[in-house]
Design a protein around this motif. Structure first.
Motif, PDB file in Angstrom:
ATOM      1  N   GLN A  31      -9.280  23.721 -25.887  1.00 25.28           N
ATOM      2  CA  GLN A  31     -10.112  23.116 -24.849  1.00 25.28           C
ATOM      3  C   GLN A  31     -11.284  24.031 -24.522  1.00 25.28           C
ATOM      4  O   GLN A  31     -12.417  23.570 -24.324  1.00 25.28           O
ATOM      5  CB  GLN A  31      -9.283  22.866 -23.593  1.00 25.28           C
ATOM      6  N   LYS A  32     -11.020  25.332 -24.464  1.00 24.90           N
ATOM      7  CA  LYS A  32     -12.081  26.293 -24.173  1.00 24.90           C
ATOM      8  C   LYS A  32     -13.141  26.299 -25.266  1.00 24.90           C
ATOM      9  O   LYS A  32     -14.336  26.406 -24.988  1.00 24.90           O
ATOM     10  CB  LYS A  32     -11.491  27.689 -23.992  1.00 24.90           C
ATOM     11  N   ARG A  33     -12.719  26.190 -26.508  1.00 23.51           N
ATOM     12  CA  ARG A  33     -13.672  26.169 -27.619  1.00 23.51           C
ATOM     13  C   ARG A  33     -14.523  24.907 -27.542  1.00 23.51           C
ATOM     14  O   ARG A  33     -15.745  24.948 -27.760  1.00 23.51           O
ATOM     15  CB  ARG A  33     -12.926  26.217 -28.968  1.00 23.51           C
ATOM     16  N   HIS A  34     -13.909  23.784 -27.238  1.00 21.56           N
ATOM     17  CA  HIS A  34     -14.639  22.520 -27.073  1.00 21.56           C
ATOM     18  C   HIS A  34     -15.647  22.635 -25.936  1.00 21.56           C
ATOM     19  O   HIS A  34     -16.828  22.290 -26.107  1.00 21.56           O
ATOM     20  CB  HIS A  34     -13.641  21.401 -26.790  1.00 21.56           C
ATOM     21  N   ASP A  35     -15.195  23.123 -24.789  1.00 21.14           N
ATOM     22  CA  ASP A  35     -16.071  23.225 -23.614  1.00 21.14           C
ATOM     23  C   ASP A  35     -17.200  24.221 -23.857  1.00 21.14           C
ATOM     24  O   ASP A  35     -18.329  24.013 -23.385  1.00 21.14           O
ATOM     25  CB  ASP A  35     -15.261  23.654 -22.388  1.00 21.14           C
ATOM     26  N   ASP A  36     -16.905  25.289 -24.577  1.00 19.04           N
ATOM     27  CA  ASP A  36     -17.917  26.296 -24.872  1.00 19.04           C
ATOM     28  C   ASP A  36     -19.029  25.694 -25.726  1.00 19.04           C
ATOM     29  O   ASP A  36     -20.215  25.964 -25.503  1.00 19.04           O
ATOM     30  CB  ASP A  36     -17.281  27.485 -25.600  1.00 19.04           C
ATOM     31  N   TYR A  37     -18.637  24.872 -26.691  1.00 22.26           N
ATOM     32  CA  TYR A  37     -19.641  24.227 -27.547  1.00 22.26           C
ATOM     33  C   TYR A  37     -20.549  23.318 -26.705  1.00 22.26           C
ATOM     34  O   TYR A  37     -21.775  23.338 -26.852  1.00 22.26           O
ATOM     35  CB  TYR A  37     -18.963  23.405 -28.639  1.00 22.26           C
ATOM     36  N   VAL A  38     -19.934  22.519 -25.844  1.00 21.94           N
ATOM     37  CA  VAL A  38     -20.704  21.602 -24.993  1.00 21.94           C
ATOM     38  C   VAL A  38     -21.685  22.380 -24.120  1.00 21.94           C
ATOM     39  O   VAL A  38     -22.858  22.017 -24.004  1.00 21.94           O
ATOM     40  CB  VAL A  38     -19.761  20.769 -24.107  1.00 21.94           C
ATOM     41  N   SER A  48     -25.674  17.261 -30.107  1.00 21.73           N
ATOM     42  CA  SER A  48     -24.598  17.221 -31.087  1.00 21.73           C
ATOM     43  C   SER A  48     -23.259  17.334 -30.382  1.00 21.73           C
ATOM     44  O   SER A  48     -23.191  17.778 -29.230  1.00 21.73           O
ATOM     45  CB  SER A  48     -24.741  18.353 -32.107  1.00 21.73           C
ATOM     46  N   SER A  49     -22.209  16.922 -31.059  1.00 21.73           N
ATOM     47  CA  SER A  49     -20.877  16.941 -30.467  1.00 21.73           C
ATOM     48  C   SER A  49     -20.038  18.064 -31.061  1.00 21.73           C
ATOM     49  O   SER A  49     -20.251  18.460 -32.214  1.00 21.73           O
ATOM     50  CB  SER A  49     -20.171  15.600 -30.711  1.00 21.73           C
ATOM     51  N   SER A 106     -18.579  18.736 -38.454  1.00 20.44           N
ATOM     52  CA  SER A 106     -17.200  18.443 -38.087  1.00 20.44           C
ATOM     53  C   SER A 106     -16.276  18.361 -39.300  1.00 20.44           C
ATOM     54  O   SER A 106     -15.135  18.826 -39.252  1.00 20.44           O
ATOM     55  CB  SER A 106     -17.136  17.119 -37.313  1.00 20.44           C
ATOM     56  N   GLU A 107     -16.779  17.791 -40.390  1.00 22.08           N
ATOM     57  CA  GLU A 107     -15.960  17.657 -41.604  1.00 22.08           C
ATOM     58  C   GLU A 107     -15.665  19.024 -42.218  1.00 22.08           C
ATOM     59  O   GLU A 107     -14.520  19.315 -42.598  1.00 22.08           O
ATOM     60  CB  GLU A 107     -16.669  16.774 -42.626  1.00 22.08           C
ATOM     61  N   LYS A 108     -16.691  19.878 -42.317  1.00 16.86           N
ATOM     62  CA  LYS A 108     -16.494  21.212 -42.881  1.00 16.86           C
ATOM     63  C   LYS A 108     -15.598  22.050 -41.980  1.00 16.86           C
ATOM     64  O   LYS A 108     -14.792  22.846 -42.453  1.00 16.86           O
ATOM     65  CB  LYS A 108     -17.843  21.905 -43.084  1.00 16.86           C
TER      66      LYS A 108
END
Length: 205
Positions: A31-38, A48-49, A106-108
Protein backbone atom coordinates in the motif's frame (compact mmCIF):
# COMPACT_ATOMS: atom_id res chain seq x y z
CA UNK A 1 13.57 26.35 -12.95
CA UNK A 2 11.75 23.40 -11.39
CA UNK A 3 10.76 24.02 -7.78
CA UNK A 4 11.40 21.57 -4.94
CA UNK A 5 7.67 20.97 -4.65
CA UNK A 6 7.41 20.10 -8.35
CA UNK A 7 10.39 17.76 -8.10
CA UNK A 8 8.78 15.95 -5.17
CA UNK A 9 5.37 15.53 -6.79
CA UNK A 10 6.68 14.54 -10.21
CA UNK A 11 9.48 12.08 -9.65
CA UNK A 12 10.23 8.65 -11.11
CA UNK A 13 12.54 7.79 -8.21
CA UNK A 14 10.77 5.59 -5.62
CA UNK A 15 11.08 6.88 -2.07
CA UNK A 16 13.33 4.41 -0.19
CA UNK A 17 11.45 2.24 2.31
CA UNK A 18 12.84 -0.10 4.94
CA UNK A 19 11.15 -3.22 3.59
CA UNK A 20 12.98 -5.37 6.11
CA UNK A 21 11.11 -3.65 8.93
CA UNK A 22 7.77 -3.14 7.20
CA UNK A 23 7.47 -6.83 6.32
CA UNK A 24 7.60 -7.82 10.00
CA UNK A 25 4.26 -6.09 10.57
CA UNK A 26 2.58 -7.66 7.55
CA UNK A 27 1.61 -6.24 4.20
CA UNK A 28 1.62 -2.43 4.50
CA UNK A 29 4.64 -2.23 2.17
CA UNK A 30 2.50 -2.71 -0.95
CA UNK A 31 0.00 0.00 0.00
CA UNK A 32 2.86 2.35 0.83
CA UNK A 33 4.52 1.69 -2.52
CA UNK A 34 1.23 2.38 -4.32
CA UNK A 35 0.61 5.58 -2.35
CA UNK A 36 4.19 6.73 -2.86
CA UNK A 37 3.82 6.39 -6.63
CA UNK A 38 0.58 8.40 -6.60
CA UNK A 39 2.18 11.15 -4.50
CA UNK A 40 5.31 11.32 -6.66
CA UNK A 41 3.23 11.69 -9.84
CA UNK A 42 0.52 13.99 -8.48
CA UNK A 43 1.58 17.03 -10.49
CA UNK A 44 3.13 15.45 -13.57
CA UNK A 45 1.80 16.77 -16.86
CA UNK A 46 1.44 13.22 -18.12
CA UNK A 47 -0.75 11.28 -15.68
CA UNK A 48 0.02 7.65 -15.00
CA UNK A 49 -1.15 4.92 -12.65
CA UNK A 50 0.90 2.83 -10.22
CA UNK A 51 1.71 -0.75 -11.25
CA UNK A 52 -1.46 -2.80 -10.70
CA UNK A 53 0.67 -5.49 -9.04
CA UNK A 54 0.92 -3.46 -5.82
CA UNK A 55 -2.72 -3.78 -4.82
CA UNK A 56 -4.18 -6.37 -7.20
CA UNK A 57 -1.60 -9.06 -6.44
CA UNK A 58 1.04 -8.05 -3.91
CA UNK A 59 -1.26 -6.67 -1.22
CA UNK A 60 -4.11 -9.03 -2.06
CA UNK A 61 -2.14 -12.23 -1.68
CA UNK A 62 0.09 -11.01 1.11
CA UNK A 63 -3.06 -10.43 3.17
CA UNK A 64 -4.64 -13.69 2.02
CA UNK A 65 -1.57 -15.71 3.01
CA UNK A 66 -1.17 -13.79 6.28
CA UNK A 67 -4.79 -13.75 7.45
CA UNK A 68 -6.18 -16.96 5.96
CA UNK A 69 -3.33 -19.38 5.25
CA UNK A 70 -0.97 -18.64 8.15
CA UNK A 71 -3.29 -19.95 10.91
CA UNK A 72 -3.68 -23.28 9.06
CA UNK A 73 0.04 -23.97 8.70
CA UNK A 74 2.34 -25.97 10.94
CA UNK A 75 4.85 -24.00 13.06
CA UNK A 76 7.46 -24.70 10.35
CA UNK A 77 5.05 -23.53 7.67
CA UNK A 78 4.32 -20.36 9.58
CA UNK A 79 8.02 -19.58 9.88
CA UNK A 80 8.38 -20.15 6.14
CA UNK A 81 5.52 -17.77 5.38
CA UNK A 82 6.98 -14.95 7.48
CA UNK A 83 10.40 -15.37 5.86
CA UNK A 84 8.94 -15.57 2.35
CA UNK A 85 6.81 -12.47 2.97
CA UNK A 86 9.90 -10.51 3.98
CA UNK A 87 11.98 -11.89 1.12
CA UNK A 88 9.40 -10.76 -1.43
CA UNK A 89 9.20 -7.22 -0.08
CA UNK A 90 12.94 -6.82 0.38
CA UNK A 91 13.67 -8.11 -3.13
CA UNK A 92 11.04 -5.82 -4.61
CA UNK A 93 12.46 -2.78 -2.83
CA UNK A 94 16.00 -3.60 -3.95
CA UNK A 95 14.88 -4.08 -7.55
CA UNK A 96 12.96 -0.80 -7.54
CA UNK A 97 15.85 1.22 -6.17
CA UNK A 98 18.18 -0.28 -8.78
CA UNK A 99 15.74 0.08 -11.68
CA UNK A 100 13.11 2.72 -10.84
CA UNK A 101 11.92 2.74 -14.46
CA UNK A 102 10.19 -0.60 -13.81
CA UNK A 103 7.34 1.28 -12.13
CA UNK A 104 6.48 3.07 -15.35
CA UNK A 105 5.38 -0.10 -17.15
CA UNK A 106 2.82 -2.22 -15.31
CA UNK A 107 3.43 -5.31 -17.46
CA UNK A 108 7.22 -5.19 -17.04
CA UNK A 109 6.83 -4.53 -13.34
CA UNK A 110 4.57 -7.55 -12.95
CA UNK A 111 7.10 -9.73 -14.76
CA UNK A 112 9.90 -8.40 -12.53
CA UNK A 113 7.84 -9.08 -9.41
CA UNK A 114 6.92 -12.61 -10.45
CA UNK A 115 10.53 -13.40 -11.23
CA UNK A 116 11.39 -12.75 -7.58
CA UNK A 117 8.85 -15.27 -6.28
CA UNK A 118 10.73 -18.58 -6.77
CA UNK A 119 13.92 -17.36 -5.06
CA UNK A 120 11.94 -15.72 -2.27
CA UNK A 121 10.03 -18.93 -1.57
CA UNK A 122 13.02 -21.24 -1.81
CA UNK A 123 15.36 -19.03 0.22
CA UNK A 124 12.70 -19.05 2.94
CA UNK A 125 12.93 -22.85 3.07
CA UNK A 126 9.97 -24.02 0.99
CA UNK A 127 11.75 -27.17 -0.16
CA UNK A 128 12.34 -28.20 3.45
CA UNK A 129 8.69 -28.23 4.51
CA UNK A 130 7.69 -31.76 5.51
CA UNK A 131 4.06 -31.36 6.53
CA UNK A 132 1.81 -32.26 3.55
CA UNK A 133 -0.89 -29.91 4.78
CA UNK A 134 1.52 -26.98 4.47
CA UNK A 135 1.98 -27.81 0.79
CA UNK A 136 -1.75 -28.12 0.30
CA UNK A 137 -2.66 -24.81 1.93
CA UNK A 138 0.21 -22.92 0.29
CA UNK A 139 -0.49 -24.23 -3.23
CA UNK A 140 -4.25 -23.65 -3.01
CA UNK A 141 -4.14 -20.12 -1.54
CA UNK A 142 -4.02 -18.43 -4.98
CA UNK A 143 -7.44 -18.33 -6.64
CA UNK A 144 -7.93 -20.89 -9.38
CA UNK A 145 -8.00 -18.12 -11.99
CA UNK A 146 -4.34 -17.43 -11.18
CA UNK A 147 -3.44 -20.94 -12.31
CA UNK A 148 -4.68 -20.02 -15.79
CA UNK A 149 -1.87 -17.52 -16.22
CA UNK A 150 1.48 -18.43 -17.71
CA UNK A 151 3.34 -16.32 -15.16
CA UNK A 152 1.92 -18.43 -12.32
CA UNK A 153 3.09 -21.67 -13.92
CA UNK A 154 6.50 -20.22 -14.70
CA UNK A 155 7.18 -19.48 -11.05
CA UNK A 156 5.64 -22.78 -9.92
CA UNK A 157 7.81 -24.77 -12.31
CA UNK A 158 10.96 -22.96 -11.14
CA UNK A 159 10.13 -23.90 -7.57
CA UNK A 160 9.13 -27.49 -8.28
CA UNK A 161 12.23 -28.09 -10.43
CA UNK A 162 14.47 -27.93 -7.36
CA UNK A 163 12.25 -30.07 -5.14
CA UNK A 164 13.08 -33.76 -5.11
CA UNK A 165 9.66 -35.02 -4.05
CA UNK A 166 8.22 -36.52 -7.25
CA UNK A 167 4.70 -36.59 -5.81
CA UNK A 168 4.73 -32.82 -5.42
CA UNK A 169 5.86 -32.47 -9.01
CA UNK A 170 3.04 -34.79 -10.07
CA UNK A 171 0.56 -32.58 -8.23
CA UNK A 172 1.65 -29.44 -10.06
CA UNK A 173 1.70 -31.25 -13.40
CA UNK A 174 -1.83 -32.46 -12.84
CA UNK A 175 -3.01 -28.97 -11.91
CA UNK A 176 -1.32 -27.50 -14.97
CA UNK A 177 -2.92 -30.02 -17.31
CA UNK A 178 -6.37 -29.47 -15.82
CA UNK A 179 -6.04 -25.69 -15.81
CA UNK A 180 -5.65 -25.63 -19.60
CA UNK A 181 -9.36 -26.37 -19.92
CA UNK A 182 -10.51 -24.31 -16.96
CA UNK A 183 -12.59 -21.92 -19.04
CA UNK A 184 -14.84 -24.81 -20.02
CA UNK A 185 -15.11 -26.28 -16.55
CA UNK A 186 -18.34 -26.63 -14.65
CA UNK A 187 -18.54 -25.81 -10.95
CA UNK A 188 -18.48 -29.56 -10.27
CA UNK A 189 -15.22 -29.98 -12.19
CA UNK A 190 -13.60 -27.16 -10.22
CA UNK A 191 -14.64 -28.88 -6.98
CA UNK A 192 -13.24 -32.16 -8.32
CA UNK A 193 -9.81 -30.55 -8.79
CA UNK A 194 -9.92 -29.11 -5.30
CA UNK A 195 -10.89 -32.52 -3.89
CA UNK A 196 -8.12 -34.23 -5.88
CA UNK A 197 -5.56 -31.88 -4.37
CA UNK A 198 -6.89 -32.44 -0.86
CA UNK A 199 -6.83 -36.23 -1.30
CA UNK A 200 -3.35 -36.10 -2.79
CA UNK A 201 -1.88 -34.30 0.17
CA UNK A 202 -3.91 -36.35 2.67
CA UNK A 203 -2.25 -39.47 1.25
CA UNK A 204 1.17 -38.04 2.11
CA UNK A 205 0.44 -37.89 5.83
Amino acid sequence: MTSLKERLCCSNKPTPFNAGELCKDGCSYYQKRHDDYVLRHSCCKSKSSPPDYYLDYGLKYCEKFTLETYPKLSPEGQQWLKKARCNLQIMMEKGLQNKPELELNSEKFRKFAFNTHPKAYLDAGLANLKNPKDWFYISTTPELKEWLKAETWEQANKVVSVIADKKIKDAFEYMEEQAKNFKNWTEEQVKNLQNWLKNFFDQKK
